[in-house]
Structure formats: structure tokens, C-alpha cells
Design a protein around this motif. Structure first.
Motif, PDB file in Angstrom:
ATOM      1  N   HIS A  16       0.824  -1.212   0.000  1.00 52.94           N
ATOM      2  CA  HIS A  16       0.000   0.000   0.000  1.00 52.94           C
ATOM      3  C   HIS A  16       0.854   1.256   0.000  1.00 52.94           C
ATOM      4  CE1 HIS A  16      -4.214  -0.965  -0.029  1.00 52.94           C
ATOM      5  NE2 HIS A  16      -3.891  -2.083   0.574  1.00 52.94           N
ATOM      6  N   THR A  17       1.875   1.190  -0.780  1.00 50.97           N
ATOM      7  CA  THR A  17       2.844   2.274  -0.839  1.00 50.97           C
ATOM      8  C   THR A  17       3.192   2.576  -2.288  1.00 50.97           C
ATOM      9  OG1 THR A  17       3.855   1.819   1.302  1.00 50.97           O
ATOM     10  CG2 THR A  17       5.286   2.702  -0.399  1.00 50.97           C
ATOM     11  N   VAL A  18       3.339   3.852  -2.592  1.00 55.93           N
ATOM     12  CA  VAL A  18       3.751   4.253  -3.936  1.00 55.93           C
ATOM     13  C   VAL A  18       5.000   5.118  -3.814  1.00 55.93           C
ATOM     14  CG1 VAL A  18       3.143   5.699  -5.923  1.00 55.93           C
ATOM     15  CG2 VAL A  18       1.473   4.098  -4.991  1.00 55.93           C
ATOM     16  N   GLY A  19       5.978   4.861  -4.621  1.00 62.28           N
ATOM     17  CA  GLY A  19       7.195   5.653  -4.600  1.00 62.28           C
ATOM     18  C   GLY A  19       7.047   6.900  -5.449  1.00 62.28           C
ATOM     19  N   VAL A  20       7.615   8.003  -4.983  1.00 60.55           N
ATOM     20  CA  VAL A  20       7.634   9.226  -5.776  1.00 60.55           C
ATOM     21  C   VAL A  20       9.074   9.704  -5.871  1.00 60.55           C
ATOM     22  CG1 VAL A  20       6.790  11.582  -5.992  1.00 60.55           C
ATOM     23  CG2 VAL A  20       5.348   9.843  -4.923  1.00 60.55           C
ATOM     24  N   MET A  21       9.556   9.824  -7.083  1.00 61.18           N
ATOM     25  CA  MET A  21      10.920  10.318  -7.266  1.00 61.18           C
ATOM     26  C   MET A  21      10.891  11.682  -7.914  1.00 61.18           C
ATOM     27  SD  MET A  21      13.259   7.301  -8.654  1.00 61.18           S
ATOM     28  CE  MET A  21      14.646   7.257  -7.571  1.00 61.18           C
ATOM     29  N   VAL A  22      11.469  12.661  -7.254  1.00 63.17           N
ATOM     30  CA  VAL A  22      11.543  13.997  -7.806  1.00 63.17           C
ATOM     31  C   VAL A  22      12.984  14.257  -8.198  1.00 63.17           C
ATOM     32  CG1 VAL A  22      11.163  16.415  -7.331  1.00 63.17           C
ATOM     33  CG2 VAL A  22       9.748  14.699  -6.244  1.00 63.17           C
ATOM     34  N   PHE A  23      13.175  14.903  -9.299  1.00 60.85           N
ATOM     35  CA  PHE A  23      14.554  15.125  -9.723  1.00 60.85           C
ATOM     36  C   PHE A  23      15.166  16.346  -9.057  1.00 60.85           C
ATOM     37  CE2 PHE A  23      14.285  11.517 -11.852  1.00 60.85           C
ATOM     38  CZ  PHE A  23      15.019  11.352 -13.008  1.00 60.85           C
ATOM     39  N   ASP A  24      14.358  17.245  -8.581  1.00 65.53           N
ATOM     40  CA  ASP A  24      14.847  18.362  -7.790  1.00 65.53           C
ATOM     41  C   ASP A  24      13.709  19.062  -7.058  1.00 65.53           C
ATOM     42  OD1 ASP A  24      15.894  20.665  -6.707  1.00 65.53           O
ATOM     43  OD2 ASP A  24      17.290  20.988  -8.356  1.00 65.53           O
ATOM     44  N   MET A  25      13.644  18.780  -5.763  1.00 61.76           N
ATOM     45  CA  MET A  25      12.569  19.311  -4.931  1.00 61.76           C
ATOM     46  C   MET A  25      12.522  20.828  -4.886  1.00 61.76           C
ATOM     47  SD  MET A  25      10.503  18.023  -2.391  1.00 61.76           S
ATOM     48  CE  MET A  25      11.025  19.118  -1.054  1.00 61.76           C
ATOM     49  N   THR A  26      13.669  21.474  -5.003  1.00 60.30           N
ATOM     50  CA  THR A  26      13.691  22.921  -4.807  1.00 60.30           C
ATOM     51  C   THR A  26      13.102  23.651  -6.013  1.00 60.30           C
ATOM     52  OG1 THR A  26      15.912  23.167  -5.722  1.00 60.30           O
ATOM     53  CG2 THR A  26      15.733  22.740  -3.367  1.00 60.30           C
ATOM     54  N   ASP A  27      12.833  22.928  -7.066  1.00 58.98           N
ATOM     55  CA  ASP A  27      12.187  23.531  -8.214  1.00 58.98           C
ATOM     56  C   ASP A  27      10.714  23.781  -7.881  1.00 58.98           C
ATOM     57  OD1 ASP A  27      11.102  24.187 -10.637  1.00 58.98           O
ATOM     58  OD2 ASP A  27      12.100  22.604 -11.758  1.00 58.98           O
ATOM     59  N   PRO A  28      10.292  25.038  -7.940  1.00 58.76           N
ATOM     60  CA  PRO A  28       8.904  25.326  -7.538  1.00 58.76           C
ATOM     61  C   PRO A  28       7.886  24.629  -8.437  1.00 58.76           C
ATOM     62  CG  PRO A  28       9.933  27.246  -8.557  1.00 58.76           C
ATOM     63  CD  PRO A  28      11.010  26.230  -8.345  1.00 58.76           C
ATOM     64  N   TYR A  29       8.351  24.169  -9.564  1.00 53.13           N
ATOM     65  CA  TYR A  29       7.476  23.448 -10.472  1.00 53.13           C
ATOM     66  C   TYR A  29       6.929  22.182  -9.808  1.00 53.13           C
ATOM     67  CZ  TYR A  29       6.196  20.695 -14.619  1.00 53.13           C
ATOM     68  OH  TYR A  29       5.540  19.926 -15.539  1.00 53.13           O
ATOM     69  N   CYS A  30       7.693  21.646  -8.882  1.00 56.07           N
ATOM     70  CA  CYS A  30       7.292  20.398  -8.242  1.00 56.07           C
ATOM     71  C   CYS A  30       6.143  20.540  -7.262  1.00 56.07           C
ATOM     72  CB  CYS A  30       8.462  19.815  -7.452  1.00 56.07           C
ATOM     73  SG  CYS A  30       9.857  19.385  -8.453  1.00 56.07           S
ATOM     74  N   THR A  31       6.143  21.635  -6.565  1.00 51.29           N
ATOM     75  CA  THR A  31       5.297  21.753  -5.390  1.00 51.29           C
ATOM     76  C   THR A  31       3.852  21.348  -5.639  1.00 51.29           C
ATOM     77  OG1 THR A  31       6.683  23.651  -4.921  1.00 51.29           O
ATOM     78  CG2 THR A  31       4.833  23.245  -3.447  1.00 51.29           C
ATOM     79  N   LEU A  32       3.252  21.976  -6.622  1.00 48.91           N
ATOM     80  CA  LEU A  32       1.833  21.703  -6.840  1.00 48.91           C
ATOM     81  C   LEU A  32       1.586  20.307  -7.402  1.00 48.91           C
ATOM     82  CD1 LEU A  32       0.307  25.077  -7.983  1.00 48.91           C
ATOM     83  CD2 LEU A  32      -0.153  23.757  -5.920  1.00 48.91           C
ATOM     84  N   ILE A  33       2.512  19.835  -8.200  1.00 47.37           N
ATOM     85  CA  ILE A  33       2.371  18.468  -8.696  1.00 47.37           C
ATOM     86  C   ILE A  33       2.393  17.501  -7.520  1.00 47.37           C
ATOM     87  CG2 ILE A  33       3.409  16.675 -10.112  1.00 47.37           C
ATOM     88  CD1 ILE A  33       4.420  18.760 -11.978  1.00 47.37           C
ATOM     89  N   LEU A  34       3.316  17.741  -6.623  1.00 51.87           N
ATOM     90  CA  LEU A  34       3.399  16.888  -5.443  1.00 51.87           C
ATOM     91  C   LEU A  34       2.110  16.931  -4.645  1.00 51.87           C
ATOM     92  CD1 LEU A  34       7.027  17.442  -4.167  1.00 51.87           C
ATOM     93  CD2 LEU A  34       6.029  15.389  -5.172  1.00 51.87           C
ATOM     94  N   ARG A  35       1.536  18.106  -4.573  1.00 54.03           N
ATOM     95  CA  ARG A  35       0.289  18.190  -3.823  1.00 54.03           C
ATOM     96  C   ARG A  35      -0.799  17.374  -4.502  1.00 54.03           C
ATOM     97  NH1 ARG A  35      -2.596  22.488  -0.101  1.00 54.03           N
ATOM     98  NH2 ARG A  35      -0.880  21.697   1.145  1.00 54.03           N
TER      99      ARG A  35
END
Lengths: 347, 347
Positions: A63-82
DNA sequence: TCCCGAAGTTCGATTTAAATG
DNA sequence: GCATTTAAATCGAACTTCGGG
């Protein structure tokens, strides 16, 4: 810790029955309501929480899904992560988030750790450069459903969710054109970045159709870099040169919002106010864009929704493999949206 | 899947020996090098990866740390998260990141999920408001080491890492004062937010010492809100009112960077350029601050380091409980740092 | 007693096969 | 065969105990 045997003892039934009742297993339809009640009451009373390790060991599910981000500090990630987090939460999956810092070794190490934890699916947020074929090979052999968000590589064992860059590029140039701009500077993305060429294609095809000429002296490329915030720097220096060059222009179309920020910065330095002396449009609509001075007109990627879609795809893949039909990879292209704010205006 | 028994068969030894060798257990010092070699080679050859569920079931360890963020979209989180991730990675712990959206139900649900996964420690990133006593009660009874980052509550069963707000406040006002500003507007934080009053205390005590008068007509409070981006809005409207009020001022000290962005926006609207007509200083040094136009002078919280320290505290707690000594909660206050950029200048 | 290795138990749940009336 | 319940096997590793040299 309270085990299933404690509940069995407390309720007066065997642990088998307890398991069947508490999991609502198929066999539970034979079990009379009174029994169920008693077992549930006992579990409640003792505050029983099943041990996930034992459960997973037996059921082979995490019951787990992995999420790999190539660079968290990129603000582009934030909303996608949400978007990802929200959708997983609704399905009671837990995300394991890893940030690979655009480093190959980190990527490999994290991938290993995730597979060791028996993640049931993987979402890769390939926000910036770093397209390595071998790396994808590593992913493929894992045989779990994978969805990539934000990177255009079409691979037939991995699903993907990307914005329609061609439409987006056209949207941006069309906006400037409709405001009366004809001398438009363009800062394209790095050559090797997947998003760059379709976006440019969209720009060119609109220009052609509208009879707009794109002066090559006003066209630039961002340099390659593995640091997303570098596009701010590059936007600055390119715009500096652009201004020095003295070729007149009334608007600037930036590859992304970060580049636009850099451009605005340099324009200001050169005494050119935005939007009074020059209109600027970005791409992405990252969070800071709305807060900028002036607030940035841009082409929005529906990031939260893209994250949600990636999760949906992966969950479908999981369910398919549970039901033994094998799912095929899905490639979704989502529509961008023009967001008009203060940084552009009529000529 | 390859199990330990497969390795045992392949190598010609029992699974006991394989386990001992591969884990470098105490007993392994009796095992001759040849045996070890053969076992390692067999494991390598088969690509053996131990099943983490079985391992955790037996050892009662998860090598996992929970991270709860109160709102991921707050840029304040990003660097702290990176600090956390980095430090955990070095120790081979895997973070499980959850975003509670400032919602109580989400908090409870996630806490439950994390405890079910037997996290060995918990880091709470309480970036904004939401200080609920009951909630802390839920945390306490979990009996795992907990560290809170960014919120000042001193609780004696939970560790904390916070910036020294008093020093930070003083740093900010001192900077403006040293530039020659005497009529300084101040936007304080929300009353119920822990950071607000020490920061204000720092400001006042510097003012007192320097003989600087803080005009009450130039002093404002941010409203309560559970949305961090609301401070941008609030910064805007407060500054609008401030300008309308016609009480002269030459500088503005904002509670945080978001507030400062809002303020700059409104100043621009009113025809006041920053820093030419008014200097503005923020607090935090979130990522967008360096990219702003003008780039923002601010008081930096060493966020990456704060994240790293929180991890260090929690890991120490884990190790202590493994060694049966019980660790006490630690409260660290870290020094802020003035970062001078373009938004402030000499009067 | 020291060294080396194996048999067997345990962790806590799920699931199969089977026993009862 | 049906409804109801359970004993016993199983998942994969770790640890305890024991035996032979």
C-alpha cells in the motif's frame, strides 16, 4: 503491542475468525452478525492495530507508492506533489518521496530502496533535464506501473503525463500578438530538454499563420544545466545582452517563469519597466508568479491535476496487475491555459 | 523473488549462516573468510535482496522516519525538507512525507498511518499557525522521538529546532536603522503565531536601545489565517491602507518574505518604487526572495541546517532507545543571518 | 572453551484445508 | 452440501540453542 491473538482471546474466537471479520474477507459472509459484533468490540476495546509488516509479508502488498523527484527545490514540483499526495491519500496509499538531486548515484540508491520497500507503483517527476537512457532501463525491469510527469519521453513501458507544449507555445505568442506586439524576443529552452522543441514549434507555427516574423537576432537558447534555478541566471544574462544589442523589441516570451523572472530583473536594471516598456510572458505558472511585481502573465500547466492523473494511472496499473490483466502504458497530454496578469499589456 | 534459502542452497550453507554473514552479525567473527566469500558470491550471483517486511517483522525496526508538513505549498518548507532528506539519506533512513494541509482530520489519519508503518521517529514541520494542545497529546503518547521544526512551542517530550526570533527581529530593524531610516512601518505576525511576539520583542528592544521611536500608526498585525499564502494578500491590503493613511515612512519591516512581497506590490501600485522611495525587509529568505524584482533584503533562517538538526536529534533519540538509555528532549535555537540585497538602501 | 555450522523457534498476520453440527 | 469455526501451514528473515570437532 496488541496482536490478533489478543483479540481472539478477548473475543473468544480464533484468530482465523478475527482476521476474516476484520478484513471483511469473502468468507465473512458466513459469519453471523453477533460474532462480528463481538470481535469488533474486542478489537476496539483493546485498540488493536494490525502489524503492517506481518500483513505485507503474507499478502505481498505494501500500500505504498514511490515518488521520485529530480529536484525538490524547483517550484514546479510543489503543486504536482500536492496533486499526487491528495489523490494517494484518498486511496489510502502512502507516498514515499525521494529527491534525487539530479544525481545518478542518488537515483540508483533510492530506486533500490524503494524497490526493497516493495512499492506497488512509481511516479517520476522529471522536471528538468537529465534524460538518460540507461536509467530508464533500470526502471523498466522493475515491472511495477510507472508514470512520468512533466517529461515528454514516450516510452512504451512507462506512462506519462505532460502538458501540450505546442499548444502552450502558441498560446503565449498569440497573446502577445493579439496585444499588438510584433517585435518579440524569444528565449527558448535548452536544446536537450524535451519540452523545448515542441514549445518552439507551437510558437513558429502560430507566427507563420499570423504572418509574424521572428527575428533571429531576438531568439536565444537557454544553456544546458542540471540546476533548475539556473534558468533565472540565464534569463538575466541573456536579457542583458539582448538589451545591449539595441535591436528593438516590445515583448519577451520566456521559456518558463524562472527565465521570465530573470528577464524582468535585467529589464529593470536597464531602466525598462514591465509592462510599460516591455511585456513579458512566462510558462508554467509556478507559485511565485502570482506574487511577483509585476505579477506574471504566463501559460499555466495544470500541475495539481497532472499529479492526480499520474496517480490515477499508476493505481489503475496496480489494480490491473492484481486482476491479472496487464495494463498498457498511457500517454496523456493535458491542455495548458493562458493566465493574464500584469506583466503584459497592449502596445 | 530470491529468498535467503535460495542463497543458502546456492552457497551450500544453511540460511542461518547466510543471515549471519550478510548482516555482519556479532557471530560472524567466527566464520572463516572462505565461507563468507562463497556466501557473498552466491548472494551477488542470484541478486538477492532481503525482504524488508520479514526483516522488520522480526527485528521490529523499519528504518523509516515520518515527516509531517503542515502545508507543503509554503515555500518555507522546501529547503527544510531538503535538509531533512539529505541527512536521512546519509543514514539510510527513508522518509515518509505527509502533508496535513492544516487539517485536523488529515493530521490524525496520517499520524495513524505513520504509526502503523512503525516509523522510528517523527519530524513535524509546523510552519504556520495551527497550534492545538490536544493534537500534541496525540503525538506524545506515541513514545517515539519527535522533533518540531519552526514552531516555538516548548514541550518537554518533544524536541524543537527554531530560529532565534528575537535576534532576527533586532537584526532587521538594526539594518534599517543603520541605513538612516527613522520612520519605519512594521507589519507584525498574527497574534497567535508563536514566532510573532519574540520577533516583535527583538524589534522593540533594539528600538529602545537606539532611541528609535516606533509610531503606533505605522504598526500593524497580520490577521489569523491557516493559509500561508494569505500573508501575501494581507501584506498587500495592509500596505494599501498604510499608504492611504499619509503618515510618512521611509522603510517597511515585514513579518516574513511573503508579506514583504505583498507590500512591495502595493507600494508599486501606489507609485512608490522600492528601494528608491521605500526600503523593504522581509524574514525567512525563502527561495523566491533572491529572484524577486527587486531582490529582497531579508533575515535568513538557516532552513536546510534546521532540517538537518531535526533529523540529528531524532536519530539520536532512536539510537538512545536502542541502547535503552532514554533521551531527553532537546531545544535548539539557531541564529538567523541578515542577507542584504536590493530592496533596502541608504536614506 | 573456542570455532563453525545447523535445526528449530519466533515475529504477526493471511489463507487453506478441514472439522463440526 | 450448508453454515460456522478453527487448526495448521505459510510468508522470509533473525535469533536462540545446541552439537560436533
Amino acid at each position: 503491542m496488541i496482536t490478533i491473538r489478543d483479540v481472539a482471546k478477548e473475543s473468544g474466537f480464533s484468530s482465523t475468525t478475527v482476521s476474516i471479520v476484520l478484513n471483511n474477507a469473502p468468507l465473512s459472509r458466513y459469519i453471523p452478525a453477533v460474532t462480528k459484533k463481538r470481535i469488533e468490540r474486542a478489537a476496539e476495546k483493546l485498540g488493536y492495530r494490525p502489524n503492517q509488516f506481518a500483513r505485507s509479508l503474507r499478502s505481498k502488498r505494501s500500500h505504498t507508492v514511490g515518488v521520485m523527484v529530480f529536484d525538490m527545490t524547483d517550484p514546479y514540483c510543489t503543486l504536482i506533489l500536492r496533486g499526487i499526495e491528495n489523490t494517494l491519500f484518498e486511496s489510502s496509499y502512502l507516498p514515499i518521496l525521494t529527491d534525487v538531486h539530479n544525481e545518478r548515484t542518488r537515483f540508483e540508491r533510492y530506486l533500490e530502496m524503494l524497490l526493497d520497500r516493495r512499492i506497488e507503483g512509481l511516479i517520476v517527476l522529471a522536471n528538468w533535464l537529465f534524460v538518460d537512457i540507461n536509467l530508464l532501463g533500470d526502471l523498466e525491469k522493475s515491472s511495477i506501473p510507472i508514470a512520468m510527469v512533466g517529461s515528454g519521453l514516450k516510452h512504451d513501458s512507462m506512462s506519462s503525463v505532460v502538458v501540450d507544449n505546442e499548444v502552450g507555445g502558441a498560446l503565449a505568442i498569440e497573446h502577445l500578438y493579439s496585444l499588438g506586439h510584433r517585435k518579440i524576443a524569444v528565449i527558448r529552452g535548452p536544446r536537450t530538454l524535451g519540452d523545448s522543441s515542441p514549445r518552439w514549434r507551437g510558437i513558429r507555427s502560430f507566427a507563420k499563420e499570423a504572418g509574424l516574423e521572428l527575428d533571429p537576432r531576438l531568439t536565444f537558447d537557454l544553456p544546458e544545466s542540471r540546476d533548475p534555478s539556473s534558468s533565472f541566471q540565464a534569463g538575466q544574462t541573456i536579457t542583458q545582452d539582448l538589451v545591449k544589442q539595441k535591436v528593438p523589441f516590445t515583448a519577451l516570451l520566456a521559456f518558463d517563469d524562472m527565465t521570465a523572472f530573470g528577464a524582468i530583473h535585467s529589464l529593470n536594471r536597464a531602466g525598462l519597466r514591465v509592462p510599460e516598456h516591455c511585456s513579458v510572458i512566462g510558462f508554467d505558472d509556478v507559485a511565485p508568479s502570482a506574487l511577483y511585481t509585476p505579477s506574471l502573465t504566463t501559460v499555466r500547466q495544470p500541475m495539481e491535476s497532472m499529479g492526480a492523473q499520474a496517480v490515477a494511472i499508476v493505481l489503475e496499473g496496480i489494480n490491473a496487475s492484481l486482476a491479472k490483466h496487464d495494463a498498457v502504458a498511457v500517454h496523456r497530454k493535458v491542455a495548458p491555459e493562458l493566465v493574464v496578469r500584469e506583466s503584459t499589456r497592449k502596445l
